[in-house]
Design an enzyme around this catalytic site. Structure first.
Site, short mmCIF file in Angstrom:
data_model
loop_
_atom_site.label_atom_id
_atom_site.label_comp_id
_atom_site.label_asym_id
_atom_site.label_seq_id
_atom_site.Cartn_x
_atom_site.Cartn_y
_atom_site.Cartn_z
N ALA A 36 0.86 -1.20 -0.14
CA ALA A 36 -0.02 -0.09 -0.18
C ALA A 36 1.09 1.20 0.05
O ALA A 36 0.70 2.08 0.71
CB ALA A 36 -1.08 0.07 1.02
N LEU A 37 1.89 1.26 -0.83
CA LEU A 37 2.88 2.18 -0.87
C LEU A 37 2.40 3.44 -1.09
O LEU A 37 1.52 3.94 -2.02
CB LEU A 37 4.07 1.96 -2.02
CG LEU A 37 4.81 0.45 -1.62
CD1 LEU A 37 5.88 0.12 -2.76
CD2 LEU A 37 5.12 0.23 -0.17
N HIS A 41 6.83 5.91 1.63
CA HIS A 41 7.76 4.73 1.41
C HIS A 41 8.60 5.05 0.25
O HIS A 41 9.70 4.44 0.20
CB HIS A 41 6.69 3.45 0.93
CG HIS A 41 5.90 3.07 1.93
ND1 HIS A 41 4.27 3.35 1.63
CD2 HIS A 41 5.91 2.17 3.01
CE1 HIS A 41 3.93 2.70 2.72
NE2 HIS A 41 4.74 1.93 3.59
N GLY A 151 10.90 4.40 8.45
CA GLY A 151 10.16 5.74 8.48
C GLY A 151 10.28 6.16 10.07
O GLY A 151 10.21 5.35 10.75
N LYS A 153 8.28 8.03 11.01
CA LYS A 153 6.75 8.00 11.30
C LYS A 153 6.28 6.92 12.38
O LYS A 153 5.60 7.34 13.32
CB LYS A 153 6.03 7.88 10.02
CG LYS A 153 4.43 7.11 10.27
CD LYS A 153 3.59 8.15 10.38
CE LYS A 153 1.96 7.91 10.51
NZ LYS A 153 1.71 6.38 10.90
N ASP A 154 6.91 5.76 12.29
CA ASP A 154 6.74 4.55 13.31
C ASP A 154 8.13 4.66 13.89
O ASP A 154 9.04 3.99 14.15
CB ASP A 154 6.68 3.27 12.58
CG ASP A 154 5.15 3.12 11.89
OD1 ASP A 154 4.30 3.27 12.40
OD2 ASP A 154 5.49 3.08 10.41
N SER A 189 0.40 7.80 5.76
CA SER A 189 0.05 6.40 6.41
C SER A 189 -0.75 5.85 5.54
O SER A 189 -1.89 6.26 4.90
CB SER A 189 -0.52 6.55 7.75
OG SER A 189 -1.13 5.43 8.06
N SER A 190 -0.43 4.54 5.29
CA SER A 190 -1.63 3.71 4.38
C SER A 190 -2.74 3.58 5.00
O SER A 190 -3.75 3.26 4.28
CB SER A 190 -0.97 2.29 4.41
OG SER A 190 0.52 2.51 4.04
O1 PAF Z 1 6.45 -0.59 9.29
C1 PAF Z 1 6.12 -1.39 8.64
O2 PAF Z 1 5.38 -1.40 7.30
C2 PAF Z 1 6.07 -2.68 9.16
O3 PAF Z 1 6.03 -2.61 10.62
C3 PAF Z 1 7.46 -3.66 8.86
C4 PAF Z 1 8.65 -2.89 9.34
C5 PAF Z 1 7.33 -3.65 7.31
C6 PAF Z 1 7.44 -4.97 9.41
O4 PAF Z 1 6.19 -5.71 9.06
#
Ligand code: PAF
Length: 285
Positions: A36-37, A41, A151, A153-154, A189-190
């Protein structure tokens, strides 16, 4: 050299391909994703391209990091569109394992975490980071990249993965990339596609509340009081707030003021059925 996007589905094919690149002296970067880029991303891919000769993106919606009542089954899956975006950003390979390839029958091993994994997201999603860390550890050992891009973001995830890579000597340098935002401040965010038009209008208040609190802390204010003000503002506008917290930017330990070291302000808040997370640095005083 760029010779097009290859799709790779198995661990053995991934190892062969990355092994060949490394044997030719090329530096390899991994960008782990769940697909879901969006532009955020692609910013990771672009950062990876600048630092490595070859870029591998993984697209795997990891069931182990979703809780029983979370959105695993409705999480957006858009691989054809993702591959077009990855090719346009000159990604060399996309690794798309299926669940059986990642979690063969009898799979029962997980990474056990402490430090930055404690509190914040873990208070609301108790099994989440074990699922993230386990799949990321697998991706690191499957791909054996020199660098891996995540990112900001997380932000808690970034610190958890960085700590794990160091603690377990995984031989991968973890690189954080700044959050990409909509012009009104909403972090990409997706999950933003879940927001109704009214919720989408309200959502940027998260970023505004965080930056206002960060400025108060930078000016010498009490971190806990500033976080509480941000929480109250969000709740007064209809958000259901899981946390707003000021933490040490690297260890994520609680802090009281800028005297305790570099601070990151983090939040998770729900708008209707959508849970949004965001964070900002507190500018150095
Ligand atoms: O941030 C994400 O999209 C996911 O937590 C990751 C790092 C790809 C692990 O599944």
């Amino acid at each position: 050299m760029y010779d097009g996007l290859k799709r790779i589905r198995t661990v053995s094919a991934l190892r062969r391909q990355v092994g060949a690149w490394r044997a030719a002296g090329e530096r390899v970067a991994l960008v782990p994703t769940m697909g879901a880029l969006h532009v955020g991303h692609i910013a990771l891919v672009r950062a990876a391209r600048r630092r490595a000769d070859r870029v591998v993106a993984s697209v795997f919606v990891n069931p182990a990091q979703f809780g029983p009542n979370e959105d695993f089954s409705r999480y957006p899956r858009t691989l054809p569109a993702d591959m077009v975006k990855l090719a346009a950003a000159r990604t060399d390979a996309v690794f798309t394992p299926d669940v059986a390839e990642m979690y063969p029958d009898g799979f029962c091993t997980t990474v056990s975490l402490g430090g930055p994994a404690e509190g914040l997201e873990s208070a609301f999603r108790p099994t989440h980071f074990a699922g993230v860390a386990t799949v990321v550890a697998k991706l690191f050992t499957q791909c054996r990249p020199d660098l891996a891009f995540f990112g900001e973001k997380d932000y808690q995830q970034l610190q958890v993965v960085s700590r794990m890579a160091r603690d377990l000597d995984l031989g991968v340098k973890v690189v954080g990339v700044p959050t990409v935002r909509e012009p009104d401040g909403l972090a990409l965010s997706s999950r933003n596609i879940y927001l109704s038009p009214e919720e989408r209008q309200l959502a940027p208040l998260i970023y505004r509340a965080l930056t206002a609190a960060a400025e108060r802390i930078a000016a010498g204010g009490d971190a806990g009081a500033a976080a509480d003000e941000a929480r109250n503002l969000l709740e007064s506008q209809g958000f259901s707030v899981d946390y707003v917290a000021a933490r040490h930017a690297l260890t994520l330990a609680p802090v009281a003021s800028v005297a305790d070291g570099p601070i990151r302000l983090l939040t998770a808040a729900r708008l209707g059925r959508t849970r949004l997370i965001d964070n900002v640095p507190v500018p150095a005083g």
